[in-house]
Write a protein that holds these residues in place. Structure first.
Motif, mmCIF file in Angstrom:
data_model
loop_
_atom_site.group_PDB
_atom_site.id
_atom_site.type_symbol
_atom_site.label_atom_id
_atom_site.label_comp_id
_atom_site.label_asym_id
_atom_site.label_seq_id
_atom_site.Cartn_x
_atom_site.Cartn_y
_atom_site.Cartn_z
ATOM 1 N N LEU A 1 6.859 23.621 -4.766
ATOM 2 C CA LEU A 1 6.346 24.349 -3.496
ATOM 3 C C LEU A 1 6.948 25.754 -3.585
ATOM 4 C CD1 LEU A 1 5.124 23.877 -0.833
ATOM 5 C CD2 LEU A 1 7.258 23.441 0.164
ATOM 6 N N GLN A 2 6.066 26.574 -3.791
ATOM 7 C CA GLN A 2 6.612 28.020 -3.805
ATOM 8 C C GLN A 2 6.705 28.681 -2.473
ATOM 9 O OE1 GLN A 2 7.683 30.073 -6.351
ATOM 10 N NE2 GLN A 2 7.845 31.788 -4.825
ATOM 11 N N MET A 3 7.694 29.032 -1.871
ATOM 12 C CA MET A 3 7.909 29.474 -0.508
ATOM 13 C C MET A 3 8.055 31.132 -0.529
ATOM 14 S SD MET A 3 9.902 26.234 1.051
ATOM 15 C CE MET A 3 11.505 26.751 0.174
ATOM 16 N N ASP A 4 7.078 31.938 -0.261
ATOM 17 C CA ASP A 4 7.242 33.355 0.013
ATOM 18 C C ASP A 4 7.340 33.802 1.566
ATOM 19 O OD1 ASP A 4 5.088 33.382 -2.708
ATOM 20 O OD2 ASP A 4 7.024 33.376 -2.813
ATOM 21 N N ASN A 5 7.990 35.093 1.573
ATOM 22 C CA ASN A 5 8.051 35.501 2.830
ATOM 23 C C ASN A 5 8.549 34.548 3.884
ATOM 24 O OD1 ASN A 5 7.702 37.436 5.116
ATOM 25 N ND2 ASN A 5 5.692 36.682 5.577
ATOM 26 N N LEU A 6 9.800 33.967 3.509
ATOM 27 C CA LEU A 6 10.414 32.743 4.166
ATOM 28 C C LEU A 6 10.981 33.481 5.644
ATOM 29 C CD1 LEU A 6 12.173 31.109 1.541
ATOM 30 C CD2 LEU A 6 10.833 30.082 3.119
ATOM 31 N N LYS A 7 10.781 32.644 6.676
ATOM 32 C CA LYS A 7 11.149 33.135 8.113
ATOM 33 C C LYS A 7 12.322 32.059 8.496
ATOM 34 C CE LYS A 7 6.598 34.096 9.271
ATOM 35 N NZ LYS A 7 5.362 33.993 10.122
ATOM 36 N N ALA A 8 13.059 32.565 9.321
ATOM 37 C CA ALA A 8 14.198 31.769 9.839
ATOM 38 C C ALA A 8 13.615 30.375 10.408
ATOM 39 C CB ALA A 8 14.964 32.519 11.208
ATOM 40 N N GLU A 9 12.450 30.402 11.018
ATOM 41 C CA GLU A 9 12.244 29.022 11.313
ATOM 42 C C GLU A 9 11.908 28.106 10.355
ATOM 43 O OE1 GLU A 9 10.915 32.062 12.295
ATOM 44 O OE2 GLU A 9 8.889 32.026 12.541
ATOM 45 N N ASP A 10 11.635 28.413 9.007
ATOM 46 C CA ASP A 10 11.557 27.622 7.901
ATOM 47 C C ASP A 10 12.842 26.907 7.518
ATOM 48 O OD1 ASP A 10 9.517 30.164 6.386
ATOM 49 O OD2 ASP A 10 8.957 28.582 7.407
ATOM 50 N N THR A 11 14.103 27.008 8.165
ATOM 51 C CA THR A 11 15.014 26.612 8.043
ATOM 52 C C THR A 11 14.846 25.073 8.095
ATOM 53 O OG1 THR A 11 16.403 28.500 8.154
ATOM 54 C CG2 THR A 11 17.642 26.322 8.417
ATOM 55 N N ALA A 12 15.364 24.063 7.158
ATOM 56 C CA ALA A 12 15.342 22.817 7.386
ATOM 57 C C ALA A 12 15.632 21.939 6.005
ATOM 58 C CB ALA A 12 13.712 22.603 7.759
ATOM 59 N N VAL A 13 15.748 20.978 6.114
ATOM 60 C CA VAL A 13 15.795 19.906 4.802
ATOM 61 C C VAL A 13 14.405 19.466 4.365
ATOM 62 C CG1 VAL A 13 16.654 17.896 3.891
ATOM 63 C CG2 VAL A 13 17.955 19.078 5.523
ATOM 64 N N TYR A 14 14.159 19.919 3.195
ATOM 65 C CA TYR A 14 12.742 19.609 2.533
ATOM 66 C C TYR A 14 12.723 18.404 1.859
ATOM 67 C CZ TYR A 14 10.988 24.071 4.496
ATOM 68 O OH TYR A 14 10.620 25.175 5.358
ATOM 69 N N TYR A 15 11.606 17.593 1.898
ATOM 70 C CA TYR A 15 11.548 16.435 1.300
ATOM 71 C C TYR A 15 10.140 16.317 0.569
ATOM 72 C CZ TYR A 15 15.337 14.892 4.740
ATOM 73 O OH TYR A 15 16.244 14.717 5.686
ATOM 74 N N CYS A 16 10.199 15.711 -0.733
ATOM 75 C CA CYS A 16 9.201 15.610 -1.365
ATOM 76 C C CYS A 16 8.880 14.206 -1.302
ATOM 77 C CB CYS A 16 9.117 16.037 -2.833
ATOM 78 S SG CYS A 16 10.330 14.999 -3.652
ATOM 79 N N GLY B 1 -1.165 11.050 -4.656
ATOM 80 C CA GLY B 1 -0.871 12.101 -3.932
ATOM 81 C C GLY B 1 0.258 12.678 -3.415
ATOM 82 N N MET B 2 0.828 13.929 -3.425
ATOM 83 C CA MET B 2 2.331 14.302 -3.249
ATOM 84 C C MET B 2 2.204 15.288 -1.974
ATOM 85 S SD MET B 2 3.813 12.590 -5.697
ATOM 86 C CE MET B 2 5.643 13.645 -5.311
ATOM 87 N N GLY B 3 3.495 15.112 -1.437
ATOM 88 C CA GLY B 3 3.596 16.003 -0.116
ATOM 89 C C GLY B 3 5.100 16.549 0.004
ATOM 90 N N TRP B 4 4.979 17.347 0.573
ATOM 91 C CA TRP B 4 6.313 18.053 1.085
ATOM 92 C C TRP B 4 6.404 18.048 2.651
ATOM 93 C CZ3 TRP B 4 10.181 19.540 -2.143
ATOM 94 C CH2 TRP B 4 10.206 19.604 -3.231
ATOM 95 N N PHE B 5 7.582 17.494 2.942
ATOM 96 C CA PHE B 5 7.705 17.617 4.617
ATOM 97 C C PHE B 5 9.096 18.315 4.813
ATOM 98 C CE2 PHE B 5 4.820 14.381 6.454
ATOM 99 C CZ PHE B 5 4.242 14.046 5.022
ATOM 100 N N ARG B 6 9.418 18.469 6.060
ATOM 101 C CA ARG B 6 10.570 19.226 6.328
ATOM 102 C C ARG B 6 11.197 18.666 7.615
ATOM 103 N NH1 ARG B 6 8.884 25.631 7.257
ATOM 104 N NH2 ARG B 6 7.545 25.136 9.368
ATOM 105 N N ARG B 7 12.637 18.941 7.933
ATOM 106 C CA ARG B 7 13.163 18.495 9.325
ATOM 107 C C ARG B 7 14.063 19.483 9.380
ATOM 108 N NH1 ARG B 7 14.075 13.193 11.330
ATOM 109 N NH2 ARG B 7 13.938 12.311 9.226
ATOM 110 N N ALA B 8 13.752 20.318 10.388
ATOM 111 C CA ALA B 8 14.510 21.326 10.859
ATOM 112 C C ALA B 8 15.647 20.676 11.948
ATOM 113 C CB ALA B 8 13.906 22.146 11.803
#
Length: 123
Positions: free
Chosen positions: A80-95, A32-39
């Motif tokens: 990971l397709q990211m649409d309608n991005l918001k400022a709060e999505d700012t982060a480092v994204y990890y798979c 299984g695969m995932g995406w995480f993020r750290r703001a």
């Protein structure tokens, strides 16, 4: 399993980005695969996950209906397709690859991690 994430960048609010993660090493379809993020200044958090056969997907509430996770086992790739991005999505994204074929949300179920890719959304 080695994971290499890419696709991050700078985008205006309301825009889109597509993150990609390529795996090498053990058979990709086992995991299984995932995406995480750290703001900035925050703990790493779960974003999305997908099971080995794409039958199960899950999202954190804040990205549901805006982000879409997908995988192509033949190409050892999860995206990971990211649409309608918001400022709060700012982060480092990890798979990450899980120790199960399903789609867990808990960080401690992931055993392999990519290096991260920066996503910055300007408001």
């Amino acid at each position: 399993v080695q994971l290499q994430a890419s696709g991050g960048g700078l985008v205006q609010a309301g825009g889109s980005l597509r993150l990609s993660c390529v795996a090498s090493g053990r058979p990709f379809s086992f995991y299984g695969m995932g995406w995480f993020r750290r703001a900035p200044g925050k703990e790493r958090e779960f974003v999305a996950a997908i099971s080995w056969n794409s039958d199960r997907v899950r999202y954190t509430d804040s990205v549901r209906d805006r982000f879409t996770i997908s995988r192509t086992n033949a190409k050892n790739t999860v995206e990971l397709q990211m649409d309608n991005l918001k400022a709060e999505d700012t982060a480092v994204y990890y798979c990450a690859a899980a120790n199960t074929a399903w789609a867990p949300a808990r960080e401690n179920e992931y055993v392999y991690w990519g290096q991260g890719t920066q996503v910055t959304v300007s408001s």
